[in-house]
Design a protein around this motif. Sequence first.
Motif, PDB file in Angstrom:
ATOM      1  N   PRO A 200       0.822  -1.210   0.000  1.00 12.52           N
ATOM      2  CA  PRO A 200       0.000   0.000   0.000  1.00 12.52           C
ATOM      3  C   PRO A 200       0.859   1.265   0.000  1.00 12.52           C
ATOM      4  CG  PRO A 200      -0.828  -1.580   1.607  1.00 12.52           C
ATOM      5  CD  PRO A 200       0.493  -2.102   1.133  1.00 12.52           C
ATOM      6  N   GLY A 201       0.514   2.192  -0.878  1.00  8.69           N
ATOM      7  CA  GLY A 201       1.199   3.474  -0.935  1.00  8.69           C
ATOM      8  C   GLY A 201       2.485   3.497  -1.717  1.00  8.69           C
ATOM      9  N   LEU A 202       3.012   2.326  -2.088  1.00 15.36           N
ATOM     10  CA  LEU A 202       4.314   2.259  -2.751  1.00 15.36           C
ATOM     11  C   LEU A 202       4.160   2.264  -4.269  1.00 15.36           C
ATOM     12  CD1 LEU A 202       7.380   1.951  -2.536  1.00 15.36           C
ATOM     13  CD2 LEU A 202       7.043  -0.532  -2.487  1.00 15.36           C
ATOM     14  N   ARG A 203       4.893   3.163  -4.886  1.00 11.80           N
ATOM     15  CA  ARG A 203       4.930   3.238  -6.347  1.00 11.80           C
ATOM     16  C   ARG A 203       6.382   3.161  -6.812  1.00 11.80           C
ATOM     17  NH1 ARG A 203       0.904   8.452  -6.933  1.00 11.80           N
ATOM     18  NH2 ARG A 203      -1.051   7.317  -7.234  1.00 11.80           N
ATOM     19  N   SER A 204       6.582   2.623  -7.983  1.00 11.91           N
ATOM     20  CA  SER A 204       7.935   2.601  -8.535  1.00 11.91           C
ATOM     21  C   SER A 204       7.868   2.590 -10.055  1.00 11.91           C
ATOM     22  CB  SER A 204       8.726   1.395  -8.027  1.00 11.91           C
ATOM     23  OG  SER A 204       8.118   0.185  -8.435  1.00 11.91           O
ATOM     24  N   LEU A 205       8.968   2.981 -10.639  1.00 17.14           N
ATOM     25  CA  LEU A 205       9.105   3.064 -12.090  1.00 17.14           C
ATOM     26  C   LEU A 205      10.407   2.382 -12.455  1.00 17.14           C
ATOM     27  CD1 LEU A 205       7.652   4.548 -14.499  1.00 17.14           C
ATOM     28  CD2 LEU A 205       9.287   6.403 -14.145  1.00 17.14           C
ATOM     29  N   ALA A 206      10.383   1.480 -13.445  1.00 15.80           N
ATOM     30  CA  ALA A 206      11.578   0.695 -13.786  1.00 15.80           C
ATOM     31  C   ALA A 206      11.858   0.710 -15.279  1.00 15.80           C
ATOM     32  CB  ALA A 206      11.427  -0.747 -13.303  1.00 15.80           C
ATOM     33  N   ALA A 207      13.132   0.525 -15.618  1.00 11.49           N
ATOM     34  CA  ALA A 207      13.581   0.473 -17.004  1.00 11.49           C
ATOM     35  C   ALA A 207      14.620  -0.627 -17.160  1.00 11.49           C
ATOM     36  CB  ALA A 207      14.177   1.824 -17.421  1.00 11.49           C
ATOM     37  N   PRO A 208      14.764  -1.182 -18.382  1.00 11.90           N
ATOM     38  CA  PRO A 208      15.716  -2.277 -18.598  1.00 11.90           C
ATOM     39  C   PRO A 208      17.148  -1.809 -18.779  1.00 11.90           C
ATOM     40  CG  PRO A 208      14.553  -1.788 -20.640  1.00 11.90           C
ATOM     41  CD  PRO A 208      13.954  -0.897 -19.583  1.00 11.90           C
ATOM     42  N   VAL A 209      18.074  -2.670 -18.393  1.00 14.10           N
ATOM     43  CA  VAL A 209      19.503  -2.478 -18.632  1.00 14.10           C
ATOM     44  C   VAL A 209      19.953  -3.584 -19.574  1.00 14.10           C
ATOM     45  CG1 VAL A 209      21.806  -2.557 -17.596  1.00 14.10           C
ATOM     46  CG2 VAL A 209      19.940  -1.346 -16.439  1.00 14.10           C
ATOM     47  N   VAL A 217      19.632  -7.644 -19.068  1.00 13.03           N
ATOM     48  CA  VAL A 217      20.310  -8.415 -18.020  1.00 13.03           C
ATOM     49  C   VAL A 217      19.955  -7.933 -16.615  1.00 13.03           C
ATOM     50  CG1 VAL A 217      22.236  -9.137 -19.471  1.00 13.03           C
ATOM     51  CG2 VAL A 217      22.349  -6.940 -18.255  1.00 13.03           C
ATOM     52  N   ALA A 218      19.334  -6.776 -16.530  1.00  9.89           N
ATOM     53  CA  ALA A 218      18.971  -6.219 -15.224  1.00  9.89           C
ATOM     54  C   ALA A 218      17.914  -5.152 -15.436  1.00  9.89           C
ATOM     55  CB  ALA A 218      20.192  -5.620 -14.523  1.00  9.89           C
ATOM     56  N   ALA A 219      17.391  -4.656 -14.336  1.00  7.36           N
ATOM     57  CA  ALA A 219      16.453  -3.537 -14.376  1.00  7.36           C
ATOM     58  C   ALA A 219      16.812  -2.576 -13.266  1.00  7.36           C
ATOM     59  CB  ALA A 219      15.012  -4.025 -14.213  1.00  7.36           C
ATOM     60  N   ILE A 220      16.521  -1.293 -13.476  1.00 12.05           N
ATOM     61  CA  ILE A 220      16.711  -0.302 -12.415  1.00 12.05           C
ATOM     62  C   ILE A 220      15.370   0.363 -12.142  1.00 12.05           C
ATOM     63  CG2 ILE A 220      19.121   0.107 -13.004  1.00 12.05           C
ATOM     64  CD1 ILE A 220      18.229   2.787 -14.258  1.00 12.05           C
ATOM     65  N   ASN A 221      15.203   0.868 -10.922  1.00 11.50           N
ATOM     66  CA  ASN A 221      13.957   1.570 -10.624  1.00 11.50           C
ATOM     67  C   ASN A 221      14.164   2.714  -9.649  1.00 11.50           C
ATOM     68  OD1 ASN A 221      13.957   0.585  -7.971  1.00 11.50           O
ATOM     69  ND2 ASN A 221      11.913  -0.289  -8.102  1.00 11.50           N
ATOM     70  N   ILE A 222      13.140   3.549  -9.567  1.00  9.17           N
ATOM     71  CA  ILE A 222      13.035   4.591  -8.553  1.00  9.17           C
ATOM     72  C   ILE A 222      11.743   4.314  -7.800  1.00  9.17           C
ATOM     73  CG2 ILE A 222      12.974   7.060  -8.067  1.00  9.17           C
ATOM     74  CD1 ILE A 222      14.011   7.531 -10.902  1.00  9.17           C
ATOM     75  N   ALA A 223      11.808   4.330  -6.471  1.00  7.35           N
ATOM     76  CA  ALA A 223      10.639   4.040  -5.645  1.00  7.35           C
ATOM     77  C   ALA A 223      10.224   5.275  -4.865  1.00  7.35           C
ATOM     78  CB  ALA A 223      10.939   2.889  -4.683  1.00  7.35           C
ATOM     79  N   VAL A 224       8.911   5.543  -4.837  1.00 10.23           N
ATOM     80  CA  VAL A 224       8.367   6.678  -4.085  1.00 10.23           C
ATOM     81  C   VAL A 224       7.167   6.189  -3.286  1.00 10.23           C
ATOM     82  CG1 VAL A 224       9.119   8.288  -5.871  1.00 10.23           C
ATOM     83  CG2 VAL A 224       6.788   7.408  -5.920  1.00 10.23           C
ATOM     84  N   HIS A 225       6.705   7.008  -2.356  1.00  4.80           N
ATOM     85  CA  HIS A 225       5.572   6.612  -1.525  1.00  4.80           C
ATOM     86  C   HIS A 225       4.556   7.734  -1.465  1.00  4.80           C
ATOM     87  CE1 HIS A 225       3.315   4.949   1.882  1.00  4.80           C
ATOM     88  NE2 HIS A 225       3.897   3.802   1.584  1.00  4.80           N
ATOM     89  N   LEU A 226       3.295   7.357  -1.394  1.00  4.80           N
ATOM     90  CA  LEU A 226       2.225   8.349  -1.343  1.00  4.80           C
ATOM     91  C   LEU A 226       2.373   9.298  -0.163  1.00  4.80           C
ATOM     92  CD1 LEU A 226      -0.885   6.172  -2.317  1.00  4.80           C
ATOM     93  CD2 LEU A 226       0.120   8.030  -3.635  1.00  4.80           C
ATOM     94  N   THR A 227       2.991   8.840   0.915  1.00  7.51           N
ATOM     95  CA  THR A 227       3.135   9.701   2.089  1.00  7.51           C
ATOM     96  C   THR A 227       4.120  10.838   1.847  1.00  7.51           C
ATOM     97  OG1 THR A 227       4.835   8.218   2.980  1.00  7.51           O
ATOM     98  CG2 THR A 227       2.553   7.870   3.723  1.00  7.51           C
ATOM     99  N   THR A 228       4.998  10.684   0.857  1.00  8.25           N
ATOM    100  CA  THR A 228       5.972  11.728   0.564  1.00  8.25           C
ATOM    101  C   THR A 228       5.675  12.458  -0.743  1.00  8.25           C
ATOM    102  OG1 THR A 228       7.444  10.162  -0.558  1.00  8.25           O
ATOM    103  CG2 THR A 228       7.786  10.514   1.807  1.00  8.25           C
ATOM    104  N   TRP A 229       4.864  11.849  -1.600  1.00  9.86           N
ATOM    105  CA  TRP A 229       4.534  12.484  -2.883  1.00  9.86           C
ATOM    106  C   TRP A 229       3.166  11.981  -3.335  1.00  9.86           C
ATOM    107  CZ3 TRP A 229       7.664  11.947  -8.078  1.00  9.86           C
ATOM    108  CH2 TRP A 229       7.301  12.981  -8.945  1.00  9.86           C
ATOM    109  N   ASN A 230       2.125  12.619  -2.852  1.00 13.05           N
ATOM    110  CA  ASN A 230       0.754  12.177  -3.105  1.00 13.05           C
ATOM    111  C   ASN A 230       0.178  12.908  -4.309  1.00 13.05           C
ATOM    112  OD1 ASN A 230      -1.768  11.083  -3.010  1.00 13.05           O
ATOM    113  ND2 ASN A 230      -2.289  11.846  -0.973  1.00 13.05           N
TER     114      ASN A 230
END
Length: 266
Positions: A200-209, A217-230
């Motif tokens: 709950p509340g967790l969002r992330s965005l990922a792209a391939p490497v 061969v891998a993926a990278i992501n950035i994770a954010v939360h609704l409590t800090t960026w709603n």
Amino acid sequence: MTSQSLERGLLILSTFSEARPILGIADLARSAGLNKSTTYRYVATLAKLGYVQQDPETKKYSLGPRVVDLGFAAINSMEITRVAARHLQALSDETGYAASMAVLDGPDIVYVERRRSGRGGGGFAVDLNLHVGSRLPAYCTSMGKVLLAFREPTALRALLDRTDFARRGPRTITAREQLVSALERVRQSGIAVNDEELAPGLRSLAAPVRDRSGNVVAAINIAVHLTTWNVPVDSVVGRLEGPLRRTAAEISSGLGFRGGNLCSSS
């Protein structure tokens, strides 16, 4: 020519898993196909060397600190983590959120690099106790969806056959057909969005490497939360997609990828 003793010792170590982290001699003997006395001799040697440890009360065994050391040494020796580390740190510093890298291991992802911004803020609110070596189901994570999306169809079907589509968050995709459709969109766009599918509340965005052959061969992501960026998830994508894609391209370039050979498998 192989060493039977080494083979048996490694077989015993491989019996331990996330689902079965603590085992007795009988369990180990059964899984390894050995009798109890033989198993005990091997386990005693592994314990002496620090690869397993015994609970003095239950007399059962778990993996020891030397195995952890080996795991981190293996991760640190990977070319991909050496190339990615500074780029992920720059991405985290630029956005203010935690940036991670993972690889696929069966139906799971394993974190091989994780960086946090020195600026503080949102990146620290979404740890979920994640660290290098953490393992999560691929189907409900943004990096997992990227890594699944670029698997060959036969390999993907085999992985989905091993996946338990349990509900982890309020928006978890629990229908196989729906996930397959989502993976096709990831394959076409090159970006995976996770909107409260893992927690709950967790969002992330990922792209391939990609490596020098164009394989994912891998993926990278950035994770954010609704409590800090709603804000609406489209706003999250609009803000973070550019830096994420650029970082994935920089890491891929560092691995030798030049953009001319895009393979579909990972």
